[in-house]
Design a protein around this motif. Structure first.
Motif, PDB file in Angstrom:
ATOM      1  N   ASP A 158       0.831  -1.196   0.000  1.00 15.14           N
ATOM      2  CA  ASP A 158       0.000   0.000   0.000  1.00 15.14           C
ATOM      3  C   ASP A 158       0.874   1.259   0.000  1.00 15.14           C
ATOM      4  O   ASP A 158       0.579   2.241  -0.668  1.00 15.14           O
ATOM      5  CB  ASP A 158      -0.976  -0.005   1.167  1.00 15.14           C
ATOM      6  CG  ASP A 158      -0.365  -0.371   2.514  1.00 15.14           C
ATOM      7  OD1 ASP A 158       0.872  -0.516   2.626  1.00 15.14           O
ATOM      8  OD2 ASP A 158      -1.155  -0.542   3.474  1.00 15.14           O
ATOM      9  N   ARG A 159       1.998   1.184   0.691  1.00 11.18           N
ATOM     10  CA  ARG A 159       2.925   2.316   0.722  1.00 11.18           C
ATOM     11  C   ARG A 159       3.522   2.575  -0.666  1.00 11.18           C
ATOM     12  O   ARG A 159       3.690   3.731  -1.069  1.00 11.18           O
ATOM     13  CB  ARG A 159       4.041   2.062   1.738  1.00 11.18           C
ATOM     14  CG  ARG A 159       4.944   3.256   1.938  1.00 11.18           C
ATOM     15  CD  ARG A 159       5.960   3.016   3.055  1.00 11.18           C
ATOM     16  NE  ARG A 159       6.632   4.229   3.446  1.00 11.18           N
ATOM     17  CZ  ARG A 159       7.590   4.828   2.766  1.00 11.18           C
ATOM     18  NH1 ARG A 159       8.013   4.325   1.630  1.00 11.18           N
ATOM     19  NH2 ARG A 159       8.138   5.945   3.201  1.00 11.18           N
ATOM     20  N   ASP A 160       3.841   1.525  -1.413  1.00 17.49           N
ATOM     21  CA  ASP A 160       4.349   1.697  -2.782  1.00 17.49           C
ATOM     22  C   ASP A 160       3.354   2.494  -3.630  1.00 17.49           C
ATOM     23  O   ASP A 160       3.744   3.383  -4.393  1.00 17.49           O
ATOM     24  CB  ASP A 160       4.567   0.341  -3.472  1.00 17.49           C
ATOM     25  CG  ASP A 160       5.717  -0.452  -2.917  1.00 17.49           C
ATOM     26  OD1 ASP A 160       6.664   0.148  -2.365  1.00 17.49           O
ATOM     27  OD2 ASP A 160       5.669  -1.701  -3.038  1.00 17.49           O
ATOM     28  N   ILE A 161       2.081   2.146  -3.505  1.00 17.51           N
ATOM     29  CA  ILE A 161       1.052   2.820  -4.311  1.00 17.51           C
ATOM     30  C   ILE A 161       1.001   4.303  -3.962  1.00 17.51           C
ATOM     31  O   ILE A 161       0.957   5.162  -4.846  1.00 17.51           O
ATOM     32  CB  ILE A 161      -0.316   2.144  -4.116  1.00 17.51           C
ATOM     33  CG1 ILE A 161      -0.283   0.713  -4.676  1.00 17.51           C
ATOM     34  CG2 ILE A 161      -1.428   2.958  -4.788  1.00 17.51           C
ATOM     35  CD1 ILE A 161      -1.484  -0.135  -4.323  1.00 17.51           C
ATOM     36  N   VAL A 162       1.032   4.608  -2.674  1.00 16.10           N
ATOM     37  CA  VAL A 162       0.948   5.998  -2.245  1.00 16.10           C
ATOM     38  C   VAL A 162       2.201   6.776  -2.627  1.00 16.10           C
ATOM     39  O   VAL A 162       2.122   7.844  -3.245  1.00 16.10           O
ATOM     40  CB  VAL A 162       0.697   6.080  -0.720  1.00 16.10           C
ATOM     41  CG1 VAL A 162       0.825   7.514  -0.224  1.00 16.10           C
ATOM     42  CG2 VAL A 162      -0.678   5.518  -0.386  1.00 16.10           C
ATOM     43  N   VAL A 163       3.377   6.246  -2.270  1.00 13.06           N
ATOM     44  CA  VAL A 163       4.619   6.999  -2.448  1.00 13.06           C
ATOM     45  C   VAL A 163       5.086   7.032  -3.901  1.00 13.06           C
ATOM     46  O   VAL A 163       5.460   8.089  -4.413  1.00 13.06           O
ATOM     47  CB  VAL A 163       5.723   6.427  -1.529  1.00 13.06           C
ATOM     48  CG1 VAL A 163       7.068   7.071  -1.813  1.00 13.06           C
ATOM     49  CG2 VAL A 163       5.340   6.616  -0.066  1.00 13.06           C
ATOM     50  N   LYS A 164       5.078   5.883  -4.560  1.00 14.57           N
ATOM     51  CA  LYS A 164       5.651   5.803  -5.905  1.00 14.57           C
ATOM     52  C   LYS A 164       4.676   6.193  -7.016  1.00 14.57           C
ATOM     53  O   LYS A 164       5.095   6.427  -8.145  1.00 14.57           O
ATOM     54  CB  LYS A 164       6.175   4.395  -6.171  1.00 14.57           C
ATOM     55  CG  LYS A 164       7.318   4.004  -5.254  1.00 14.57           C
ATOM     56  CD  LYS A 164       7.734   2.575  -5.503  1.00 14.57           C
ATOM     57  CE  LYS A 164       8.833   2.138  -4.559  1.00 14.57           C
ATOM     58  NZ  LYS A 164       9.184   0.732  -4.733  1.00 14.57           N
ATOM     59  N   CYS A 165       3.381   6.246  -6.687  1.00 15.09           N
ATOM     60  CA  CYS A 165       2.404   6.583  -7.723  1.00 15.09           C
ATOM     61  C   CYS A 165       1.656   7.866  -7.373  1.00 15.09           C
ATOM     62  O   CYS A 165       1.851   8.896  -8.001  1.00 15.09           O
ATOM     63  CB  CYS A 165       1.437   5.418  -7.911  1.00 15.09           C
ATOM     64  SG  CYS A 165       0.168   5.734  -9.158  1.00 15.09           S
ATOM     65  N   VAL A 166       0.819   7.809  -6.354  1.00 19.86           N
ATOM     66  CA  VAL A 166      -0.051   8.940  -6.036  1.00 19.86           C
ATOM     67  C   VAL A 166       0.755  10.194  -5.686  1.00 19.86           C
ATOM     68  O   VAL A 166       0.526  11.264  -6.255  1.00 19.86           O
ATOM     69  CB  VAL A 166      -1.026   8.569  -4.892  1.00 19.86           C
ATOM     70  CG1 VAL A 166      -1.877   9.767  -4.497  1.00 19.86           C
ATOM     71  CG2 VAL A 166      -1.914   7.398  -5.308  1.00 19.86           C
ATOM     72  N   ALA A 167       1.702  10.071  -4.759  1.00 20.24           N
ATOM     73  CA  ALA A 167       2.488  11.236  -4.344  1.00 20.24           C
ATOM     74  C   ALA A 167       3.367  11.768  -5.474  1.00 20.24           C
ATOM     75  O   ALA A 167       3.733  12.944  -5.471  1.00 20.24           O
ATOM     76  CB  ALA A 167       3.351  10.891  -3.129  1.00 20.24           C
ATOM     77  N   ALA A 168       3.680  10.915  -6.428  1.00 18.83           N
ATOM     78  CA  ALA A 168       4.490  11.339  -7.573  1.00 18.83           C
ATOM     79  C   ALA A 168       3.629  11.947  -8.685  1.00 18.83           C
ATOM     80  O   ALA A 168       4.147  12.319  -9.738  1.00 18.83           O
ATOM     81  CB  ALA A 168       5.295  10.155  -8.112  1.00 18.83           C
ATOM     82  N   GLY A 169       2.316  12.025  -8.448  1.00 14.88           N
ATOM     83  CA  GLY A 169       1.424  12.665  -9.418  1.00 14.88           C
ATOM     84  C   GLY A 169       0.947  11.773 -10.538  1.00 14.88           C
ATOM     85  O   GLY A 169       0.438  12.261 -11.545  1.00 14.88           O
TER      86      GLY A 169
END
Length: 139
Positions: A53-64
């Protein structure tokens, strides 16, 4: 001897590498988990990574990026770590501590059959073993 299979959370859900991250998030929600092994259907469904779940947030969502357009394969990194179901729990702990990982897929007959998480460690190990695990993984 306590084995990896004895303490794992059984029935790990896979996700194919071509699936999008929004689908991965939905599966995590539906199964109440924070990580999914990623399979490669073109290679006999062998595990090719793990998505958290952290990968999705940090590497995708937070990266725009749009999780509906990014695939699991695009954010899987490194060689996936796993342990055989018949392995002693001490081996699983060494793998998790040595790699500083919080979730470890459990494999039997070349298929993921479960996952060992921090919660499984907390429920099944002595206080001393838990303390040592926390010190090494979070150091």
């Amino acid at each position: 001897m306590t084995t990896a299979k004895d303490i794992m959370h059984p029935g790990a859900q896979w996700i194919p590498r071509y699936e999008t991250l929004d689908r991965a998030a939905q599966l995590m929600r539906d199964h109440g988990v924070g990580a999914l092994p990623v399979s490669d259907p073109e290679n006999g469904d062998r595990m090719c990574g793990i998505i958290t779940d952290r990968d999705i947030v940090v590497k995708c969502v937070a990266a725009g990026h749009d999780p509906a357009k990014v695939t699991c394969a695009e954010i899987c990194e490194g060689t996936p770590r796993w342990i055989d179901a018949a392995s002693d729990i001490a081996d699983a702990l060494r793998e998790m501590e040595g790699r500083q990982i919080k979730r470890l897929p459990v494999v039997e007959n070349k298929r993921v059959v479960g996952m060992i998480s921090e919660a499984d460690i907390a429920r099944n190990l002595s206080e001393g073993q838990r303390a040592e695990f926390v010190q090494r993984v979070y150091a």
